[in-house]
Design an enzyme around this catalytic site. Structure first.
Site, mmCIF file in Angstrom:
data_model
loop_
_atom_site.group_PDB
_atom_site.id
_atom_site.type_symbol
_atom_site.label_atom_id
_atom_site.label_comp_id
_atom_site.label_asym_id
_atom_site.label_seq_id
_atom_site.Cartn_x
_atom_site.Cartn_y
_atom_site.Cartn_z
ATOM 1 N N ASN A 1 -5.120 -8.470 9.515
ATOM 2 C CA ASN A 1 -4.206 -8.390 8.744
ATOM 3 C C ASN A 1 -3.324 -6.893 8.637
ATOM 4 O O ASN A 1 -4.017 -6.069 9.269
ATOM 5 C CB ASN A 1 -4.910 -9.109 6.761
ATOM 6 C CG ASN A 1 -5.182 -7.457 6.509
ATOM 7 O OD1 ASN A 1 -5.081 -6.106 6.074
ATOM 8 N ND2 ASN A 1 -6.833 -7.411 7.191
ATOM 9 N N ASP B 1 -10.818 -1.706 14.441
ATOM 10 C CA ASP B 1 -10.867 -2.652 14.031
ATOM 11 C C ASP B 1 -10.802 -3.489 15.581
ATOM 12 O O ASP B 1 -9.669 -3.497 16.496
ATOM 13 C CB ASP B 1 -9.372 -3.273 13.847
ATOM 14 C CG ASP B 1 -9.316 -4.762 13.096
ATOM 15 O OD1 ASP B 1 -9.695 -5.733 13.922
ATOM 16 O OD2 ASP B 1 -8.131 -5.152 12.299
ATOM 17 N N GLU C 1 -10.597 7.678 2.667
ATOM 18 C CA GLU C 1 -10.378 6.558 4.048
ATOM 19 C C GLU C 1 -8.423 7.308 4.690
ATOM 20 O O GLU C 1 -7.955 7.554 3.745
ATOM 21 C CB GLU C 1 -9.715 5.806 3.845
ATOM 22 C CG GLU C 1 -9.738 4.336 4.904
ATOM 23 C CD GLU C 1 -9.450 2.666 5.110
ATOM 24 O OE1 GLU C 1 -9.103 2.357 6.026
ATOM 25 O OE2 GLU C 1 -10.567 2.814 4.353
ATOM 26 N N GLU D 1 -15.439 -4.948 6.352
ATOM 27 C CA GLU D 1 -14.323 -4.903 5.543
ATOM 28 C C GLU D 1 -14.429 -6.023 5.262
ATOM 29 O O GLU D 1 -15.144 -7.178 5.825
ATOM 30 C CB GLU D 1 -13.235 -4.662 5.373
ATOM 31 C CG GLU D 1 -11.851 -4.608 4.263
ATOM 32 C CD GLU D 1 -11.016 -3.703 5.289
ATOM 33 O OE1 GLU D 1 -10.273 -3.149 3.884
ATOM 34 O OE2 GLU D 1 -10.146 -3.807 6.481
ATOM 35 N N ASN E 1 0.936 -1.209 -0.051
ATOM 36 C CA ASN E 1 0.152 -0.304 -0.110
ATOM 37 C C ASN E 1 0.875 1.045 0.437
ATOM 38 O O ASN E 1 2.472 0.747 -0.755
ATOM 39 C CB ASN E 1 -1.105 -0.037 1.100
ATOM 40 C CG ASN E 1 -0.214 -0.041 2.451
ATOM 41 O OD1 ASN E 1 0.646 0.271 2.318
ATOM 42 N ND2 ASN E 1 -1.040 -0.707 3.604
ATOM 43 N N HIS F 1 -12.408 -2.483 10.507
ATOM 44 C CA HIS F 1 -10.900 -2.971 9.067
ATOM 45 C C HIS F 1 -11.137 -4.306 9.314
ATOM 46 O O HIS F 1 -11.134 -4.981 10.771
ATOM 47 C CB HIS F 1 -9.628 -2.169 9.912
ATOM 48 C CG HIS F 1 -8.306 -2.708 9.303
ATOM 49 N ND1 HIS F 1 -8.314 -3.128 10.060
ATOM 50 C CD2 HIS F 1 -7.727 -2.461 8.104
ATOM 51 C CE1 HIS F 1 -6.569 -4.049 9.561
ATOM 52 N NE2 HIS F 1 -6.693 -3.053 8.225
ATOM 53 N N LYS G 1 -13.018 -1.097 -2.567
ATOM 54 C CA LYS G 1 -11.837 -0.268 -2.328
ATOM 55 C C LYS G 1 -10.958 -0.141 -3.256
ATOM 56 O O LYS G 1 -10.282 -1.497 -3.424
ATOM 57 C CB LYS G 1 -11.592 -0.120 -0.232
ATOM 58 C CG LYS G 1 -10.698 0.555 -0.576
ATOM 59 C CD LYS G 1 -11.196 0.268 1.226
ATOM 60 C CE LYS G 1 -9.797 -0.582 1.695
ATOM 61 N NZ LYS G 1 -9.970 -0.009 3.191
ATOM 62 N N TYR H 1 -12.014 -9.347 1.764
ATOM 63 C CA TYR H 1 -10.825 -9.636 1.391
ATOM 64 C C TYR H 1 -11.213 -11.164 0.658
ATOM 65 O O TYR H 1 -10.647 -11.980 1.429
ATOM 66 C CB TYR H 1 -9.335 -9.428 1.973
ATOM 67 C CG TYR H 1 -9.151 -8.625 2.536
ATOM 68 C CD1 TYR H 1 -8.387 -7.485 2.153
ATOM 69 C CD2 TYR H 1 -9.141 -8.039 4.214
ATOM 70 C CE1 TYR H 1 -7.848 -6.233 2.656
ATOM 71 C CE2 TYR H 1 -8.742 -6.800 4.556
ATOM 72 C CZ TYR H 1 -8.559 -6.151 3.724
ATOM 73 O OH TYR H 1 -7.719 -4.609 4.320
ATOM 74 N N LYS I 1 -6.329 1.017 -2.699
ATOM 75 C CA LYS I 1 -4.983 1.867 -2.493
ATOM 76 C C LYS I 1 -4.779 3.088 -3.233
ATOM 77 O O LYS I 1 -4.348 3.103 -4.339
ATOM 78 C CB LYS I 1 -3.940 0.916 -2.233
ATOM 79 C CG LYS I 1 -4.155 -0.378 -1.321
ATOM 80 C CD LYS I 1 -4.822 0.189 0.022
ATOM 81 C CE LYS I 1 -4.801 -0.762 0.831
ATOM 82 N NZ LYS I 1 -5.383 -0.465 1.936
ATOM 83 N N ASN J 1 -3.904 4.833 3.419
ATOM 84 C CA ASN J 1 -3.312 4.746 4.162
ATOM 85 C C ASN J 1 -1.641 5.284 5.757
ATOM 86 O O ASN J 1 -0.941 5.002 5.820
ATOM 87 C CB ASN J 1 -2.548 3.448 4.129
ATOM 88 C CG ASN J 1 -2.968 1.486 3.243
ATOM 89 O OD1 ASN J 1 -3.351 1.724 2.161
ATOM 90 N ND2 ASN J 1 -3.630 1.299 4.655
ATOM 91 N N LYS K 1 0.088 -0.344 32.789
ATOM 92 C CA LYS K 1 0.069 0.704 33.080
ATOM 93 C C LYS K 1 -0.957 1.373 31.584
ATOM 94 O O LYS K 1 -0.761 0.471 30.831
ATOM 95 C CB LYS K 1 1.509 1.270 32.746
ATOM 96 C CG LYS K 1 2.491 1.937 33.945
ATOM 97 C CD LYS K 1 3.573 2.122 33.482
ATOM 98 C CE LYS K 1 4.548 1.734 35.033
ATOM 99 N NZ LYS K 1 5.777 3.253 34.499
ATOM 100 N N GLU L 1 -8.520 2.751 12.268
ATOM 101 C CA GLU L 1 -7.935 1.757 11.560
ATOM 102 C C GLU L 1 -7.220 1.593 12.853
ATOM 103 O O GLU L 1 -6.864 0.518 13.443
ATOM 104 C CB GLU L 1 -8.087 1.059 10.159
ATOM 105 C CG GLU L 1 -6.552 1.719 10.489
ATOM 106 C CD GLU L 1 -6.579 0.563 8.122
ATOM 107 O OE1 GLU L 1 -5.534 -0.182 8.377
ATOM 108 O OE2 GLU L 1 -7.385 0.941 7.757
ATOM 109 N N ASP M 1 -8.122 4.261 0.259
ATOM 110 C CA ASP M 1 -7.507 3.778 0.682
ATOM 111 C C ASP M 1 -6.091 4.830 0.823
ATOM 112 O O ASP M 1 -5.200 4.234 0.522
ATOM 113 C CB ASP M 1 -7.715 3.213 1.612
ATOM 114 C CG ASP M 1 -6.732 2.615 2.994
ATOM 115 O OD1 ASP M 1 -6.386 3.466 3.464
ATOM 116 O OD2 ASP M 1 -7.138 0.885 3.456
#
Length: 387
Positions: free
Chosen positions: A53, A290, A237, A339, A19, A320, A180, A341, A182, A213, A100, A263, A211
């Site tokens: 992923n 996600d 996105e 989403e 991507n 995502h 979608k 794949y 990239k 990224n 923490k 995401e 997208d």
């Protein structure tokens, strides 16, 4: 009722794709099994999970920190006696002992991976599909018909626009109505050409989401927004760094269409900051948290509570990751979809065998737990770990 073992193995999900930020040539994922002493239908109940992923396996953290906390916790603290099954919230609390606040990077993925397996086991012990268990706990009706979109359009070595068009056509042929691709991994003029090629291919049969990224600085994000606003996109996105809320907020001034992000935000505190400072618009924008990356469903429920405080509906969430855990959450808690794949990240991506996309939706099968047993190639790999 006890958890008798927690197992992890790191598996490759490498692919010759990239991507705008990373390539996937050395990508891995953690596969985990939470083994119980309960039997259903003549088989020991084992809950399975894996991280989403695009994130590397978390074996070190799982084996060195979180696994032992589950196994060393008082067994009664991990069980919901009234419901007759495990208590995911109690197990989550055991995993997070002596942790923490803050630091929502790799730790959140390790916990989210285990949390997926815990919920799978919890629903199996209850002999219910997870989406129905969740709907019952929230006092709402389950919605087995779930919107899904096809994610793809990666950059491949030597791939031309004709191959990109063929990929998108294949998604339409399989029943998808949103696809979608990239952007951000090529110069703007090249990405514009690729976008126009896809739009010419899908015509009025589907809508296109793009997208980046998180690749762009403010100047580039705005330049893309000014180019993209001429097209009827489903969304734009993750233009910039996920924690650059000012950049995201500024895009609303130049991009009137829907935007999507979330995401790479891993906690309810991150979600709250996005809604406080990111300029997201509840009437049109989409949130992509996600659960497999953000401490699991236990934390995702807190995220949904935050959204409600800011006037957002769960129906504006389309997670995502393309995994069956989020499908169950969507069907059980009223999210806007998920989403998917269709061709990548196998055997972890996709749906149970026999599930088909029709008019951009799938119908959840009535399988106990998350439904991994219904996907023959995936459950084979899972059972090799646990049995």
């Amino acid at each position: 009722m006890r958890i008798v073992d927690v197992r992890e193995i790191t598996k490759p999900i490498a692919s010759p794709i990239r991507n705008a930020y990373i390539d996937f040539s050395r990508m891995t994922a953690s596969l985990v099994a939470v083994v119980t002493d309960v039997e259903r239908a003549g088989r020991r109940v084992v809950g399975y999970g894996f991280n989403s992923n695009g994130r590397y396996g978390q074996g070190g953290l799982i084996r060195e920190r979180f696994r032992d906390r589950i196994l060393e916790a008082p067994p009664g603290s991990l069980v919901d006696e009234a419901a007759g099954t495990l208590d995911p919230h109690g197990i989550w609390a055991a995993m997070m002992t002596n942790e923490k606040p803050g630091g929502h990077g790799e730790r959140s993925v390790a916990v989210g991976t285990l949390d997926m397996a815990v919920w799978d086991a919890t629903a199996k012990i209850a002999s219910k599909p997870l989406f129905r268990l969740l709907a019952e706990r929230e006092g709402r009706a389950a919605a087995p018909r779930v919107f899904v979109y096809a994610a793809g359009g990666y950059y491949y070595p030597g791939r031309d626009d004709a191959a990109l068009r063929a990929e998108m056509r294949s998604y339409l042929d399989r029943g998808y109505t949103v696809v979608k691709m990239k952007i951000g991994g090529a110069p703007l003029h090249e990405d514009q050409r690729r976008i126009e090629a896809v739009l010419a291919e899908i015509g009025a049969q589907a809508r296109l989401a793009v997208d980046a990224n998180g690749r762009f600085d403010r100047e580039t994000a705005v330049a893309y927004a000014e180019m993209l606003r001429q097209y009827p996109l489903f969304w734009y996105e993750e233009a910039g760094d996920p924690l650059d809320y000012a950049l995201q907020a500024g895009l609303a001034d130049v991009y009137p269409g829907p935007m999507a992000t979330g995401e790479n935000l891993f906690s309810h505190q991150d979600a709250r900051n996005l809604l406080r400072y990111g300029g997201m618009r509840p009437d049109r924008d989409w949130l992509q948290f996600d659960c497999a990356l953000s401490y699991g469903l236990v934390e995702y429920l807190r995220i949904l509570d935050v959204l409600g405080q800011f006037g957002w509906s769960p129906s504006r969430c389309i997670p995502h990751g393309g995994h069956q855990m989020s499908l169950n959450i969507a069907a059980g808690l009223g999210l806007g979809g998920n989403e998917s794949y269709p061709d990548l990240f196998q055997p972890y991506g996709g749906f149970p065998d026999g599930v088909r996309v029709e008019d951009g939706h799938i119908v959840m099968p009535e399988l106990p737990g998350i439904g991994f047993e219904g996907k023959s190639d995936l459950i084979q790999v899972m059972r090799e770990l646990a049995e």
